[in-house]
Design a protein around this motif. Structure first.
Motif, PDB file in Angstrom:
ATOM      1  N   TYR A   1     -12.825  41.260  68.611  1.00 23.86           N
ATOM      2  CA  TYR A   1     -14.210  40.240  68.893  1.00 23.86           C
ATOM      3  C   TYR A   1     -15.314  41.406  68.965  1.00 23.86           C
ATOM      4  CZ  TYR A   1     -17.228  36.239  70.047  1.00 23.86           C
ATOM      5  OH  TYR A   1     -18.128  35.609  70.034  1.00 23.86           O
ATOM      6  N   THR A   2     -14.874  42.511  69.614  1.00 24.31           N
ATOM      7  CA  THR A   2     -15.966  43.382  70.010  1.00 24.31           C
ATOM      8  C   THR A   2     -15.691  44.637  69.215  1.00 24.31           C
ATOM      9  OG1 THR A   2     -14.838  44.165  71.941  1.00 24.31           O
ATOM     10  CG2 THR A   2     -16.577  42.625  72.314  1.00 24.31           C
ATOM     11  N   GLN A   3     -16.702  45.547  68.640  1.00 18.97           N
ATOM     12  CA  GLN A   3     -16.555  46.579  67.841  1.00 18.97           C
ATOM     13  C   GLN A   3     -16.296  47.928  68.985  1.00 18.97           C
ATOM     14  OE1 GLN A   3     -17.426  47.139  64.557  1.00 18.97           O
ATOM     15  NE2 GLN A   3     -16.724  49.390  64.925  1.00 18.97           N
ATOM     16  N   THR A   4     -15.211  48.627  68.162  1.00 19.34           N
ATOM     17  CA  THR A   4     -14.946  49.804  68.903  1.00 19.34           C
ATOM     18  C   THR A   4     -15.148  50.887  67.984  1.00 19.34           C
ATOM     19  OG1 THR A   4     -12.825  49.824  68.620  1.00 19.34           O
ATOM     20  CG2 THR A   4     -13.472  48.580  70.632  1.00 19.34           C
ATOM     21  N   ASP A   5     -15.371  52.237  68.415  1.00 17.77           N
ATOM     22  CA  ASP A   5     -15.522  53.310  67.550  1.00 17.77           C
ATOM     23  C   ASP A   5     -14.201  53.747  66.866  1.00 17.77           C
ATOM     24  OD1 ASP A   5     -18.271  53.386  67.944  1.00 17.77           O
ATOM     25  OD2 ASP A   5     -18.153  55.181  69.302  1.00 17.77           O
ATOM     26  N   SER A   6     -13.008  53.600  67.616  1.00 17.05           N
ATOM     27  CA  SER A   6     -11.594  53.965  67.413  1.00 17.05           C
ATOM     28  C   SER A   6     -11.252  52.961  66.006  1.00 17.05           C
ATOM     29  CB  SER A   6     -10.727  54.000  68.383  1.00 17.05           C
ATOM     30  OG  SER A   6     -10.688  52.807  69.042  1.00 17.05           O
ATOM     31  N   ALA A   7     -11.541  51.633  66.354  1.00 20.18           N
ATOM     32  CA  ALA A   7     -11.141  50.760  65.297  1.00 20.18           C
ATOM     33  C   ALA A   7     -12.036  51.243  63.968  1.00 20.18           C
ATOM     34  CB  ALA A   7     -11.492  49.070  65.626  1.00 20.18           C
ATOM     35  N   ARG A   8     -13.146  51.103  63.916  1.00 19.14           N
ATOM     36  CA  ARG A   8     -14.050  51.538  63.069  1.00 19.14           C
ATOM     37  C   ARG A   8     -13.507  52.900  62.182  1.00 19.14           C
ATOM     38  NH1 ARG A   8     -19.024  52.951  65.207  1.00 19.14           N
ATOM     39  NH2 ARG A   8     -18.161  55.334  65.048  1.00 19.14           N
ATOM     40  N   ASP A   9     -13.220  53.790  62.887  1.00 17.96           N
ATOM     41  CA  ASP A   9     -12.727  55.139  62.398  1.00 17.96           C
ATOM     42  C   ASP A   9     -11.400  55.044  61.780  1.00 17.96           C
ATOM     43  OD1 ASP A   9     -15.245  55.960  63.431  1.00 17.96           O
ATOM     44  OD2 ASP A   9     -14.042  57.348  65.066  1.00 17.96           O
ATOM     45  N   PHE A  10     -10.677  54.183  62.335  1.00 13.11           N
ATOM     46  CA  PHE A  10      -9.456  54.010  61.689  1.00 13.11           C
ATOM     47  C   PHE A  10      -9.381  53.218  60.478  1.00 13.11           C
ATOM     48  CE2 PHE A  10      -5.428  50.977  61.086  1.00 13.11           C
ATOM     49  CZ  PHE A  10      -4.672  51.934  61.046  1.00 13.11           C
ATOM     50  N   TYR A  11     -10.274  52.031  60.552  1.00  9.78           N
ATOM     51  CA  TYR A  11     -10.355  51.187  59.266  1.00  9.78           C
ATOM     52  C   TYR A  11     -11.043  52.150  58.088  1.00  9.78           C
ATOM     53  CZ  TYR A  11      -8.575  47.010  61.494  1.00  9.78           C
ATOM     54  OH  TYR A  11      -7.756  46.122  62.059  1.00  9.78           O
ATOM     55  N   LEU A  12     -11.809  52.771  58.576  1.00 10.39           N
ATOM     56  CA  LEU A  12     -12.640  53.539  57.248  1.00 10.39           C
ATOM     57  C   LEU A  12     -11.999  54.813  56.836  1.00 10.39           C
ATOM     58  CD1 LEU A  12     -16.387  53.557  58.830  1.00 10.39           C
ATOM     59  CD2 LEU A  12     -15.340  52.158  56.999  1.00 10.39           C
ATOM     60  N   ALA A  13     -11.064  55.558  57.650  1.00  9.98           N
ATOM     61  CA  ALA A  13     -10.220  56.286  57.213  1.00  9.98           C
ATOM     62  C   ALA A  13      -9.005  55.684  56.164  1.00  9.98           C
ATOM     63  CB  ALA A  13      -9.457  57.116  58.438  1.00  9.98           C
ATOM     64  N   GLU A  14      -8.420  54.734  56.590  1.00  9.35           N
ATOM     65  CA  GLU A  14      -7.594  53.915  55.785  1.00  9.35           C
ATOM     66  C   GLU A  14      -8.168  53.627  54.386  1.00  9.35           C
ATOM     67  OE1 GLU A  14      -4.198  53.177  56.270  1.00  9.35           O
ATOM     68  OE2 GLU A  14      -4.568  54.578  57.567  1.00  9.35           O
ATOM     69  N   ILE A  15      -9.420  52.868  54.387  1.00  9.42           N
ATOM     70  CA  ILE A  15     -10.255  52.753  53.161  1.00  9.42           C
ATOM     71  C   ILE A  15     -10.264  53.986  52.210  1.00  9.42           C
ATOM     72  CG2 ILE A  15     -12.368  52.172  51.956  1.00  9.42           C
ATOM     73  CD1 ILE A  15     -12.311  49.799  54.502  1.00  9.42           C
ATOM     74  N   GLY A  16     -10.753  55.094  53.045  1.00  6.62           N
ATOM     75  CA  GLY A  16     -11.012  56.443  52.391  1.00  6.62           C
ATOM     76  C   GLY A  16      -9.684  56.945  51.741  1.00  6.62           C
ATOM     77  N   ARG A  17      -8.664  56.834  52.419  1.00  6.18           N
ATOM     78  CA  ARG A  17      -7.359  57.281  51.933  1.00  6.18           C
ATOM     79  C   ARG A  17      -6.584  56.264  50.674  1.00  6.18           C
ATOM     80  NH1 ARG A  17      -6.295  58.930  57.094  1.00  6.18           N
ATOM     81  NH2 ARG A  17      -5.610  56.684  57.895  1.00  6.18           N
ATOM     82  N   TYR A  18      -6.998  55.127  50.760  1.00  6.21           N
ATOM     83  CA  TYR A  18      -6.564  54.499  49.724  1.00  6.21           C
ATOM     84  C   TYR A  18      -7.368  54.620  48.437  1.00  6.21           C
ATOM     85  CZ  TYR A  18      -5.011  50.174  47.478  1.00  6.21           C
ATOM     86  OH  TYR A  18      -4.360  49.115  46.520  1.00  6.21           O
ATOM     87  N   ILE A  19      -8.803  54.806  48.459  1.00  4.06           N
ATOM     88  CA  ILE A  19      -9.528  54.992  47.397  1.00  4.06           C
ATOM     89  C   ILE A  19      -9.204  56.477  46.700  1.00  4.06           C
ATOM     90  CG2 ILE A  19     -11.836  55.773  46.551  1.00  4.06           C
ATOM     91  CD1 ILE A  19     -12.988  53.987  48.538  1.00  4.06           C
ATOM     92  N   GLU A  20      -8.725  57.475  47.839  1.00  2.00           N
ATOM     93  CA  GLU A  20      -8.290  58.705  47.158  1.00  2.00           C
ATOM     94  C   GLU A  20      -7.078  58.666  46.424  1.00  2.00           C
ATOM     95  OE1 GLU A  20      -8.300  61.137  50.842  1.00  2.00           O
ATOM     96  OE2 GLU A  20     -10.377  61.225  50.954  1.00  2.00           O
TER      97      GLU A  20
END
Length: 170
Positions: free
Chosen positions: A45-64
């Motif tokens: 329900y609330t934003q955390t830096d660690s969640a954002r960093d995890f999901y963006l890293a996953e998206i980046g790896r998937y694109i790569e």
């Protein structure tokens, strides 16, 4: 870090099989512009830096992983992500249930990005700006239905098929 936090991450990593090896001379780069301002990249329900960093890293790896096999030798592919809104939303239902993403037609996945594909000599083969938006909630073939980014990965696969066709066999 407590060991119990590693178990879900390890299980997630073991869920995804390795993808085909890419041409080592080809290069994929994924960058994010002001990720702290992205619309919705959270795991509760609330934003955390660690969640954002995890999901963006996953998206980046998937694109790569998905883009690399589509590149010819010496190609470079740069993707600049300017906003992400994950499919669904967290709704305040009960205080004990804050990490369940509710999927509705009015909360589609969206990824805004720019891309540039260049040859080894620097000549631009393709470039553009895209707003990837789900028009429904299909589950892609080969995408784990338990993957928290399954809808975003379907968007990315559709986009790569459209804008980054595989090179002709050598």
């Amino acid at each position: 870090m407590r060991p119990c936090r590693l178990i879900p991450l390890l299980a997630l990593a073991l869920t995804f099989p390795p993808l085909a090896a890419a041409d080592p001379a080809a290069q994929v780069e994924v960058v994010y512009v002001d990720p702290q301002k992205f619309t919705d990249v959270r795991n509760g329900y609330t934003q955390t830096d660690s969640a954002r960093d995890f999901y963006l890293a996953e998206i980046g790896r998937y694109i790569e992983q998905r883009a690399a096999p589509r590149l010819a030798e010496g190609d470079t592919f740069r993707v600049t992500i300017t906003d992400v809104e994950l499919a669904g939303d967290y709704e305040a239902r009960r205080p004990s249930v804050t990490n369940v993403r509710i999927i509705r037609d009015v909360t589609p996945a969206r990824i805004d990005l720019r891309f540039r594909l260049a040859r080894a000599d620097g000549a631009v083969r393709a470039e553009g700006e895209r707003t990837l938006r789900s028009t429904g909630y299909p589950v892609g073939v080969g995408i784990d239905p338990a993957d928290p980014l399954r809808y975003e990965k379907v968007l990315l696969d559709d986009w790569l098929r459209q804008d980054l066709p595989r090179p002709a066999p050598r």
